[in-house]
Design an enzyme around this catalytic site. Sequence first.
Site, PDB file in Angstrom:
ATOM      1  N   ASP A  67      49.658  50.144  30.687  1.00 58.72           N
ATOM      2  CA  ASP A  67      50.530  49.934  31.843  1.00 58.72           C
ATOM      3  C   ASP A  67      51.759  49.113  31.490  1.00 58.72           C
ATOM      4  O   ASP A  67      51.895  48.584  30.388  1.00 58.72           O
ATOM      5  CB  ASP A  67      49.758  49.241  32.974  1.00 58.72           C
ATOM      6  CG  ASP A  67      48.868  48.106  32.472  1.00 58.72           C
ATOM      7  OD1 ASP A  67      49.237  47.443  31.491  1.00 58.72           O
ATOM      8  OD2 ASP A  67      47.794  47.880  33.061  1.00 58.72           O
ATOM      9  N   ASN A 136      39.886  41.623  40.922  1.00 57.92           N
ATOM     10  CA  ASN A 136      39.470  42.532  41.999  1.00 57.92           C
ATOM     11  C   ASN A 136      38.843  43.813  41.460  1.00 57.92           C
ATOM     12  O   ASN A 136      38.628  44.767  42.203  1.00 57.92           O
ATOM     13  CB  ASN A 136      40.654  42.856  42.909  1.00 57.92           C
ATOM     14  CG  ASN A 136      41.786  43.562  42.179  1.00 57.92           C
ATOM     15  OD1 ASN A 136      41.704  43.817  40.975  1.00 57.92           O
ATOM     16  ND2 ASN A 136      42.851  43.874  42.893  1.00 57.92           N
ATOM     17  N   HIS A 138      40.155  45.757  38.998  1.00 54.55           N
ATOM     18  CA  HIS A 138      41.061  46.784  38.494  1.00 54.55           C
ATOM     19  C   HIS A 138      40.950  46.931  36.979  1.00 54.55           C
ATOM     20  O   HIS A 138      40.650  45.977  36.262  1.00 54.55           O
ATOM     21  CB  HIS A 138      42.519  46.552  38.937  1.00 54.55           C
ATOM     22  CG  HIS A 138      43.224  45.403  38.293  1.00 54.55           C
ATOM     23  ND1 HIS A 138      43.828  44.408  39.032  1.00 54.55           N
ATOM     24  CD2 HIS A 138      43.473  45.081  36.994  1.00 54.55           C
ATOM     25  CE1 HIS A 138      44.405  43.541  38.213  1.00 54.55           C
ATOM     26  NE2 HIS A 138      44.190  43.936  36.980  1.00 54.55           N
ATOM     27  N   GLU A 143      44.294  49.665  41.171  1.00 52.15           N
ATOM     28  CA  GLU A 143      43.794  48.726  42.161  1.00 52.15           C
ATOM     29  C   GLU A 143      42.719  49.364  43.039  1.00 52.15           C
ATOM     30  O   GLU A 143      42.671  50.586  43.202  1.00 52.15           O
ATOM     31  CB  GLU A 143      44.949  48.261  43.052  1.00 52.15           C
ATOM     32  CG  GLU A 143      46.088  47.561  42.305  1.00 52.15           C
ATOM     33  CD  GLU A 143      45.800  46.087  42.023  1.00 52.15           C
ATOM     34  OE1 GLU A 143      44.649  45.758  41.663  1.00 52.15           O
ATOM     35  OE2 GLU A 143      46.722  45.269  42.158  1.00 52.15           O
TER      36      GLU A 143
END
Length: 242
Positions: A67, A136, A138, A143
């Site tokens: 990313d 979280n 990811h 996400e």
Amino acid sequence: MNIYTFKQEADFVATGAGLIASLLHTKPRSVLGLATGSSPIGIYQRLIEMNQQGLVSFAKVSSYNLDEYVGLPEGHPESYRTFMNEKLFNHIDIKMENTHIPNGNAADLEAESRKYDAMLEENGPIDLQILGLGHNGHIGFNEPDDSLISGTHVVQLQEKTRTANARFFPSLDDVPTQSITMGVGSILNAKQIMLLVRGEDKAEIVKQALTGPITTQCPASLLQCHPNVIVLLDQGAGRLLV
């Protein structure tokens, strides 16, 4: 999954670097999927040392990063291209033209996403994909959501993610709100995955990802579906696993 928990940072690093080096000895033209973040830094440093000692070569390797932030100027100190250059690429014998990171400044981000997927399709599958784990759940910047996208795409970063990354920027307002990320389909298409997690603050999400229900609300839980995953944890990150 093969899950290993290490008391000593040196053992965490040696194991991760050793797995990568073993792959490159077996297959010098390996395709590596690389990640940024704090968890792989020690492993990258060890690989630099091994490369400089002549113990491993990246001369024939190609790499694809997960990313990149959208909108950071080229050369920005917190861009993932800068990170990879400074933490690994500039210090090993890899050919820079064989290192690939999504372009977060592309004029057409959808076209950039399609281009990245085409490269992965043509040159993949990835032999070994390195992953970190977000608070979280990811992986990459995929996400939690009601559904997940298979291919490379632009994602709106959740506030929890931006807050976690704010320590690298002058303020939360300076953290980008979007990123371009490899999709979960591309990640799961890798032949082997190595998940690296460090820190007590990740213990709860580690337990959820590795032993909880498989759900898009915890993208890392989808790794339970992959046939060849190696998980390296420090003692803090693995403290809730029995």
